[in-house]
Design a protein around this motif. Structure first.
Motif, PDB file in Angstrom:
ATOM      1  N   GLN A 319      -2.307  -0.123   0.442  1.00  0.00           N
ATOM      2  CA  GLN A 319      -2.966  -0.288   1.744  1.00  0.00           C
ATOM      3  C   GLN A 319      -3.923  -1.478   1.709  1.00  0.00           C
ATOM      4  O   GLN A 319      -3.998  -2.266   2.659  1.00  0.00           O
ATOM      5  N   GLN A 320      -4.630  -1.642   0.591  1.00  0.00           N
ATOM      6  CA  GLN A 320      -5.554  -2.768   0.452  1.00  0.00           C
ATOM      7  C   GLN A 320      -4.809  -4.098   0.380  1.00  0.00           C
ATOM      8  O   GLN A 320      -5.331  -5.134   0.795  1.00  0.00           O
ATOM      9  N   LEU A 321      -3.580  -4.077  -0.147  1.00  0.00           N
ATOM     10  CA  LEU A 321      -2.785  -5.306  -0.204  1.00  0.00           C
ATOM     11  C   LEU A 321      -2.487  -5.833   1.199  1.00  0.00           C
ATOM     12  O   LEU A 321      -2.436  -7.047   1.418  1.00  0.00           O
ATOM     13  N   ILE A 322      -2.281  -4.925   2.144  1.00  0.00           N
ATOM     14  CA  ILE A 322      -2.039  -5.351   3.526  1.00  0.00           C
ATOM     15  C   ILE A 322      -3.254  -6.101   4.063  1.00  0.00           C
ATOM     16  O   ILE A 322      -3.130  -7.182   4.658  1.00  0.00           O
ATOM     17  N   ARG A 323      -4.427  -5.543   3.822  1.00  0.00           N
ATOM     18  CA  ARG A 323      -5.657  -6.182   4.310  1.00  0.00           C
ATOM     19  C   ARG A 323      -5.915  -7.504   3.596  1.00  0.00           C
ATOM     20  O   ARG A 323      -6.310  -8.493   4.221  1.00  0.00           O
ATOM     21  N   LEU A 324      -5.680  -7.526   2.276  1.00  0.00           N
ATOM     22  CA  LEU A 324      -5.853  -8.762   1.516  1.00  0.00           C
ATOM     23  C   LEU A 324      -4.920  -9.844   2.033  1.00  0.00           C
ATOM     24  O   LEU A 324      -5.305 -11.015   2.155  1.00  0.00           O
ATOM     25  N   GLY A 325      -3.685  -9.451   2.353  1.00  0.00           N
ATOM     26  CA  GLY A 325      -2.714 -10.421   2.845  1.00  0.00           C
ATOM     27  C   GLY A 325      -3.169 -11.096   4.130  1.00  0.00           C
ATOM     28  O   GLY A 325      -3.069 -12.318   4.284  1.00  0.00           O
ATOM     29  N   ILE A 326      -3.682 -10.301   5.069  1.00  0.00           N
ATOM     30  CA  ILE A 326      -4.156 -10.869   6.334  1.00  0.00           C
ATOM     31  C   ILE A 326      -5.375 -11.763   6.107  1.00  0.00           C
ATOM     32  O   ILE A 326      -5.517 -12.816   6.741  1.00  0.00           O
TER      33      ILE A 326
END
Length: 448
Positions: A319-326
């Motif tokens: 889930q944190q990877l999604i936020r990091l990506g953005i």
């Protein structure tokens, strides 16, 4: 069609197909300015680029409904056939409108084939394996992204851009065994269409045609063109509200926030892909081949990040990877846009672009796996259509907003077109941040 193949054979076939299509996509993107210039219709650049998702949206809706009701084999066959027709039109067409028609049919092909491929993955590949497969699909773009812009530019400068399309047709021959494997593993069912199937198809056609009106309205010099574009934009938003799950525009937690995140990620990335070659070639005077190598950097970092996310099994971390990506994509937008100022070195722009590639590599595969996991098997065709639709809508949104603002700012000259396009992309990134932070955590870790 024969005995079903092992997951490994399916994966290899899908990867080979994706690699060839990636080569074609990246090669065309690098020479598109030369193609529209050859037709003496430079202002039609947005249409030539943006008509593709219009066709993709229409066929995505039809294919998604059909996959759930009848299976994925016919959509895959139609996708392959439409791709061959589109390549013939683009290669042999004598006017810009024949070329645009070819691009539209290519979009129809992508809509049918992508939905079918998502369904094949969902039905044949174990869930624990899916994150790694999506990482491999990202990696399948790396080598084509490195060599395709350079090869495409070299071919266009030596033999002309039409030779590229004849080459793409020839590459269909060695892919025949992979088509057979994928078609063998396409499922066939005897289900029923949902009650709202007809209205959904109608809204899909409206969305595709309305988006085409937006593209054409922006490119036309007629005084009424922007009225057509505005009407098209209103119809597009209205239709998409009916096509996506309720709450998508508000990024409601669950599948709607995943869909909203995918749309904005696609829009941000396509905004950068549109802005960067124009900036390098027209503003900084780089040759097509050299600018292609800069663009390839983002594909390399995309692949590396995709493999990193595939090794993460804890869903809180994913889930944190999604936020990091953005966040990385937002930083990339700021850095690439700063390249509008000549004083900013090109290496800095390249590093910023690399950050954007890493950002989409972190977030993009995770969102696909989350969406498939949250959806029951009997609706995998529908969610596959939604995932494919996010690609089309994000693509079209970027082309409509970025190129529209870019064309308006051309009247001011200097670096204003690039700053304006970058600013619009930045606001799309802010919308992406809002959606990404509403994507929920899954309750079970992958592989458990």
């Amino acid at each position: 069609m024969g005995k079903r193949n092992a997951p490994a054979a399916i994966e290899i076939s899908i990867l080979l197909m994706s690699s060839v299509l990636a080569f074609a996509s990246m090669a065309v993107a690098s020479v598109m300015p030369a193609i529209v210039s050859d037709y003496s219709y430079a202002s039609y650049y947005p249409i030539a680029f943006g008509i593709f998702p219009c066709g993709q949206i229409i066929m995505t809706i039809f294919a998604g409904l059909y996959c759930d009701a009848r299976g994925s084999r016919l959509p895959m066959l139609c996708g392959i056939a439409a791709y061959i027709v589109s390549m013939l039109l683009c290669a042999a067409g004598t006017t810009i409108w024949w070329y645009i028609a070819g691009r539209f049919i290519e979009g129809l092909s992508a809509g049918a084939a992508n939905v079918a491929l998502f369904t094949v993955i969902a039905k044949n590949i174990p869930k624990a394996r899916q994150p790694f497969l999506f990482a491999l699909l990202s990696a399948a773009w790396v080598l084509p992204s490195i060599i395709a812009p350079a090869i495409g530019g070299l071919i266009a400068e030596t033999w002309g851009w039409r030779f590229l399309y004849w080459l793409f047709l020839f590459l269909m021959v060695p892919l025949l065994p992979t088509f057979r494997v994928v078609l063998t593993n396409c499922h066939i069912v005897k289900g029923s269409y949902p009650a709202n199937a007809h209205s959904t198809m109608v809204y899909g056609v409206i969305a595709g045609i309305a988006l085409a009106a937006v593209q054409i309205g922006q490119a036309s010099p007629r005084w009424y063109a922007w009225i057509i574009a505005a009407i098209g934009a209103v119809l597009t938003v209205t239709a998409l509200q009916r096509l996506f799950p309720p709450g998508t525009l508000r990024a409601q937690p669950g599948v709607p926030s995943i869909i909203a995140s995918r749309i904005t990620i696609n829009a941000i990335f396509m905004g950068l892909v549109t802005l960067l070659p124009l900036m390098l070639q027209h503003h900084r005077g780089w040759p097509i081949t050299d600018s292609g190598f800069i663009i390839a950097i983002g594909s390399v970092t995309w692949s590396i990040a995709a493999f990193v996310q595939a090794r993460v099994s804890n869903n809180k971390a994913r889930q944190q990877l999604i936020r990091l990506g953005i966040i990385l994509l937002t930083i990339s937008v700021v850095g690439v846009t700063s390249g509008a100022f000549i004083i900013v070195p090109t290496w800095f722009v390249a590093v910023a672009w690399a950050a954007g590639g890493a950002g989409i590599g972190c977030a993009y595969p995770v969102l696909a796996v989350f969406a498939l996991t949250l959806t029951p098997p009997e609706r995998h065709g529908q969610i596959s259509a939604h995932l494919t639709l996010t690609d089309s809508v994000g693509y079209a949104l970027a082309m409509a907003l970025v190129t529209g603002v870019f064309n308006i700012a051309l009247t001011f000259g200097g670096n204003w077109p690039y700053l304006s396009a970058g600013t619009v992309t930045f606001f799309m990134a802010l919308a992406g941040l809002f959606a990404a932070f509403k994507v929920p955590e899954l309750h079970a870790n992958f592989g458990d």
